[in-house]
Every structure is written in C-alpha cells, then in structure tokens.
Motif scaffolding. Sequence first.
Motif, PDB file in Angstrom:
ATOM      1  N   UNK A 116       0.835  -1.199   0.000  1.00 12.94           N
ATOM      2  CA  UNK A 116       0.000   0.000   0.000  1.00 12.94           C
ATOM      3  C   UNK A 116       0.869   1.248   0.000  1.00 12.94           C
ATOM      4  N   UNK A 117       0.388   2.293  -0.722  1.00 16.73           N
ATOM      5  CA  UNK A 117       1.038   3.602  -0.624  1.00 16.73           C
ATOM      6  C   UNK A 117       0.083   4.665  -0.079  1.00 16.73           C
ATOM      7  N   UNK A 118      -1.173   4.260   0.186  1.00 16.51           N
ATOM      8  CA  UNK A 118      -2.213   5.104   0.788  1.00 16.51           C
ATOM      9  C   UNK A 118      -2.599   6.302  -0.091  1.00 16.51           C
ATOM     10  N   UNK A 119      -2.239   6.240  -1.368  1.00 17.41           N
ATOM     11  CA  UNK A 119      -2.773   7.231  -2.296  1.00 17.41           C
ATOM     12  C   UNK A 119      -4.163   6.827  -2.773  1.00 17.41           C
ATOM     13  N   UNK A 120      -4.523   5.571  -2.511  1.00 17.26           N
ATOM     14  CA  UNK A 120      -5.865   5.088  -2.837  1.00 17.26           C
ATOM     15  C   UNK A 120      -6.219   3.994  -1.844  1.00 17.26           C
ATOM     16  N   UNK A 121      -7.441   3.510  -1.925  1.00 14.98           N
ATOM     17  CA  UNK A 121      -7.878   2.438  -1.032  1.00 14.98           C
ATOM     18  C   UNK A 121      -7.607   1.065  -1.625  1.00 14.98           C
ATOM     19  N   UNK A 122      -6.917   1.026  -2.731  1.00 15.24           N
ATOM     20  CA  UNK A 122      -6.558  -0.241  -3.360  1.00 15.24           C
ATOM     21  C   UNK A 122      -5.066  -0.511  -3.192  1.00 15.24           C
ATOM     22  N   UNK A 123      -4.675  -1.773  -3.025  1.00 16.81           N
ATOM     23  CA  UNK A 123      -3.249  -2.085  -2.923  1.00 16.81           C
ATOM     24  C   UNK A 123      -2.555  -1.834  -4.259  1.00 16.81           C
ATOM     25  N   UNK A 124      -1.283  -1.520  -4.195  1.00 22.32           N
ATOM     26  CA  UNK A 124      -0.521  -1.311  -5.424  1.00 22.32           C
ATOM     27  C   UNK A 124       0.107  -2.609  -5.915  1.00 22.32           C
ATOM     28  N   UNK A 125       0.014  -3.660  -5.100  1.00 16.92           N
ATOM     29  CA  UNK A 125       0.555  -4.953  -5.500  1.00 16.92           C
ATOM     30  C   UNK A 125       0.168  -6.022  -4.507  1.00 16.92           C
ATOM     31  N   UNK A 126       0.239  -7.274  -4.960  1.00 17.15           N
ATOM     32  CA  UNK A 126      -0.097  -8.420  -4.114  1.00 17.15           C
ATOM     33  C   UNK A 126       0.928  -9.520  -4.330  1.00 17.15           C
ATOM     34  N   UNK A 127       1.346 -10.123  -3.244  1.00 15.38           N
ATOM     35  CA  UNK A 127       2.279 -11.244  -3.282  1.00 15.38           C
ATOM     36  C   UNK A 127       1.545 -12.485  -2.796  1.00 15.38           C
ATOM     37  N   UNK A 128       1.430 -13.501  -3.629  1.00 15.38           N
ATOM     38  CA  UNK A 128       0.775 -14.743  -3.234  1.00 15.38           C
ATOM     39  C   UNK A 128       1.751 -15.623  -2.459  1.00 15.38           C
ATOM     40  N   UNK A 129       1.310 -16.082  -1.306  1.00 16.32           N
ATOM     41  CA  UNK A 129       2.155 -16.896  -0.432  1.00 16.32           C
ATOM     42  C   UNK A 129       1.682 -18.345  -0.433  1.00 16.32           C
ATOM     43  N   UNK A 130       2.525 -19.217   0.062  1.00 15.44           N
ATOM     44  CA  UNK A 130       2.211 -20.650   0.041  1.00 15.44           C
ATOM     45  C   UNK A 130       1.080 -21.004   0.992  1.00 15.44           C
ATOM     46  N   UNK A 131       0.944 -20.227   2.065  1.00 18.03           N
ATOM     47  CA  UNK A 131      -0.066 -20.534   3.075  1.00 18.03           C
ATOM     48  C   UNK A 131      -0.416 -19.261   3.845  1.00 18.03           C
ATOM     49  N   UNK A 132      -1.203 -19.402   4.921  1.00 14.42           N
ATOM     50  CA  UNK A 132      -1.576 -18.266   5.760  1.00 14.42           C
ATOM     51  C   UNK A 132      -0.335 -17.628   6.377  1.00 14.42           C
ATOM     52  N   UNK A 133      -0.292 -16.309   6.387  1.00 10.73           N
ATOM     53  CA  UNK A 133       0.854 -15.597   6.941  1.00 10.73           C
ATOM     54  C   UNK A 133       0.734 -15.545   8.465  1.00 10.73           C
ATOM     55  N   UNK A 134       1.753 -16.076   9.138  1.00 13.34           N
ATOM     56  CA  UNK A 134       1.785 -16.098  10.600  1.00 13.34           C
ATOM     57  C   UNK A 134       2.670 -15.001  11.185  1.00 13.34           C
ATOM     58  N   UNK A 135       3.761 -14.697  10.486  1.00 10.98           N
ATOM     59  CA  UNK A 135       4.703 -13.697  10.990  1.00 10.98           C
ATOM     60  C   UNK A 135       5.449 -13.097   9.808  1.00 10.98           C
ATOM     61  N   UNK A 136       5.915 -11.861   9.979  1.00 17.82           N
ATOM     62  CA  UNK A 136       6.602 -11.170   8.885  1.00 17.82           C
ATOM     63  C   UNK A 136       7.508 -10.104   9.488  1.00 17.82           C
ATOM     64  N   UNK A 137       8.661  -9.898   8.866  1.00 19.97           N
ATOM     65  CA  UNK A 137       9.540  -8.825   9.317  1.00 19.97           C
ATOM     66  C   UNK A 137      10.275  -8.244   8.123  1.00 19.97           C
ATOM     67  N   UNK A 138      10.722  -6.989   8.312  1.00 16.55           N
ATOM     68  CA  UNK A 138      11.424  -6.253   7.263  1.00 16.55           C
ATOM     69  C   UNK A 138      12.643  -5.576   7.866  1.00 16.55           C
ATOM     70  N   UNK A 139      13.743  -5.643   7.149  1.00 16.64           N
ATOM     71  CA  UNK A 139      14.930  -4.871   7.486  1.00 16.64           C
ATOM     72  C   UNK A 139      15.619  -4.488   6.191  1.00 16.64           C
ATOM     73  N   UNK A 140      15.756  -3.180   5.970  1.00 20.52           N
ATOM     74  CA  UNK A 140      16.335  -2.680   4.725  1.00 20.52           C
ATOM     75  C   UNK A 140      15.577  -3.265   3.531  1.00 20.52           C
ATOM     76  N   UNK A 141      16.250  -3.991   2.642  1.00 23.13           N
ATOM     77  CA  UNK A 141      15.586  -4.545   1.470  1.00 23.13           C
ATOM     78  C   UNK A 141      15.137  -5.988   1.643  1.00 23.13           C
ATOM     79  N   UNK A 142      15.294  -6.538   2.854  1.00 21.49           N
ATOM     80  CA  UNK A 142      14.917  -7.925   3.106  1.00 21.49           C
ATOM     81  C   UNK A 142      13.560  -8.004   3.804  1.00 21.49           C
ATOM     82  N   UNK A 143      12.647  -8.744   3.213  1.00 25.04           N
ATOM     83  CA  UNK A 143      11.391  -9.078   3.881  1.00 25.04           C
ATOM     84  C   UNK A 143      11.311 -10.588   4.015  1.00 25.04           C
TER      85      UNK A 143
END
Length: 370
Positions: free
Chosen positions: A159-186
Amino acid sequence: MAFFGSSNAAATSTTGDTSKDIEVKREECPTDSISDLSFNPAIDLLAVSSWDKNVYIYELSQQTGVGGKWKFEMPAHVLCVAWSKDGTRLAAGDTEGNLSMLDLRTNPNPGVVANVPTIPKAHPGGNGLQGTIKCCRWFQTNGQDFLATGSWDKTVKFWDFNSTNPIGTLDCAERVYSMDVKDNLMVVATAERHIHMVNLNEPQKIFKTMTSPLKWQTRTVSCFTDATGFAVGSIEGRCAIQYAEDKNTSLNFSFKCHRQQDQANRDVAKVYSVNCISFHPVHGTFSTAGSDGTFHFWDKDAKHRLKGYPEVGGSITATGFSREGNVFAYAISYDWSKGYSVNSPNQPIKLKLHPIVGDECKPRPGSKKR
C-alpha cells in the motif's frame, strides 16, 4: 533516557534483574490480550495493539515516566501495529481485514482519536477470519514509504495510501503467521512451515522459499540488524538462526530455549512456545520471549546466552527494543497457546519496560556484530 537506568550499572551474573522494570498503569493498559507492540523510530513513543479492539500509544518521558497519549478503536480485534520510517504514521490491522492508519501530523493533540482513516476489508478473505491481517511492516523503495500487510488469506499486499486499493499483491504458500522487514529484506513465515524471502526492490517477487529448519509450527520471525538473515522461533521451544545467502549456510544453527525441567520427572522437559524475537538496534544481539513467561538475551555470533530473566507471571506475547536500544518492552497476557477455554478474566494483562543497563545486550568480546 536516564529515567530508564544508568548505562554505568554493570551486571556480571547471567541471571538478569527485573526489579527495576517499569509497569504501565493498570487504568492505561489494554483490557484484553496484547498482540503486538512497536517503538517509534524517531521519537519516544510506543504503540500497542490489543484484542480489546484498541490501539494505544504511550509516551516515554524522562520527567514523567510512561503514560498514555493517543488511543483509537478499530472494528475488530487488533493483531498488529507498525510505525512508518519517519515515525509520523502508525498502521494497524485487525481480524476482519481492516487496515487503519493514524497520522500524527494531522492528529497532534493527544487523546482518543475518532474516525481514524480505515480501508475496510483491505484483505477481504472469505468466511470467518480468513482475511485477518496478522502483521504489517513499513519499508522504503526509492525514498518512498510503502506498507506491507500479511494475512491469513495467504497474501501479502502493498500500500502507498494514495488510494484504497493495494498497489501490489504477493501470493504466499499458506496463511501468513509472521513477517519482518529490514532494509531490502522481507521475510514471511506462513502455516505449514514455509518461509519466503523477498527482495523489496522487487516486492511482488519471491526470490527464495524454504522450509523452516524447525520441525514444528512457526511462531515468529525477525530479521537481523544488518539484514543478512533472520531468526525463527517455533511452538516447540526452539530458535533457529538462518542466513539469506547460500554462501553463509555453514553459519546456520538452531538451539533449544524456553524449556523447563519437570520437577516430578527429571527426564522430562516442559516445552513452551517462542512467541517473539527482537533484535537490538545497536549491538545486533537479540531477545527471545515465550509462553513460559521468561525472556532471554542472546549473542548469535558467539552462540551464547547473555542473560536470562525470571518468570514475569504470565506468557509474554510481544517484545521490542527502543530506537536507541536502552529500553526493552514486553507484554504479559494470554497467548492462546492452550486454546479459548483456558482464557479467563484472571489472566494477567501488563505492559512493562525493562531498562537496558551495563552489558546486558552487548555481544561477548571478540564476537562479530551482524
């Protein structure tokens, strides 16, 4: 901040002291389990999300201690909070897939904030809780702020919050339980022990997927301070250190933690979930906290436990270090590890701040900080 202890205080024992920890006043604390917390990266604010459908923002002050400043309600139980990189905006997601963002630039006056901008059903999901937003993280690309939200609908949306729609979607293998970001690594951890690694220069593309090195359900992931890898914790009282690049696989390892020996049978160990892992912003050391109600500080490069702390009276459900690394916040509340039937009004709900003093979080001499 001096209020939280002098850095001259030295600790020599491997058993830590929690007697100086500061507790948020009962009347300013959430009324249901605390799901997440996030320190502001620019000013001394701490945001907390709760199953009571509210988001709380506290100010840490050398003069007055810690006190509530802002509060807002969401349509459903709030599971995650995250500050933008400049500390001006706070995002939060709930169990009905709603995404809210409080902008302190337009809400400078403390108090209860009504009508916080919300994207209803940002993750629409389906029946039940399938659209739950479990985690959210801000990141920057080309100097622009974006928000990533991970959901039980098996997607990460951007999201960039310029609209109410996401700017992109990433399909994952299963339900997301945890996520973290540091610099360019997610790093995205899902059900069935899948772990996705994403280069945020290409956020809609998974560059590597692996199976967790731990044999039981993933509970939490946290990126190293230098973004070269991540730590993962499981429900079976284990933590794994994992490097992103294949050339560093020899440095990967796992270890047991958050276990207690059964006093009635010395051959049996009680095993507890590793609920949260947080990395120190300065030293690169890290904490683990679990259902056993203890937290520990570790030096991954020396493969050494720096400090272990006594039980705090309930499961620890969220942790984090302040921007300067001089305060460690931890939340005590029911973590649902024993199911709905065990939850009761008697479960403790506390938010505490531990002053980092002396060498508590410093790596062992000779350790290479990563």
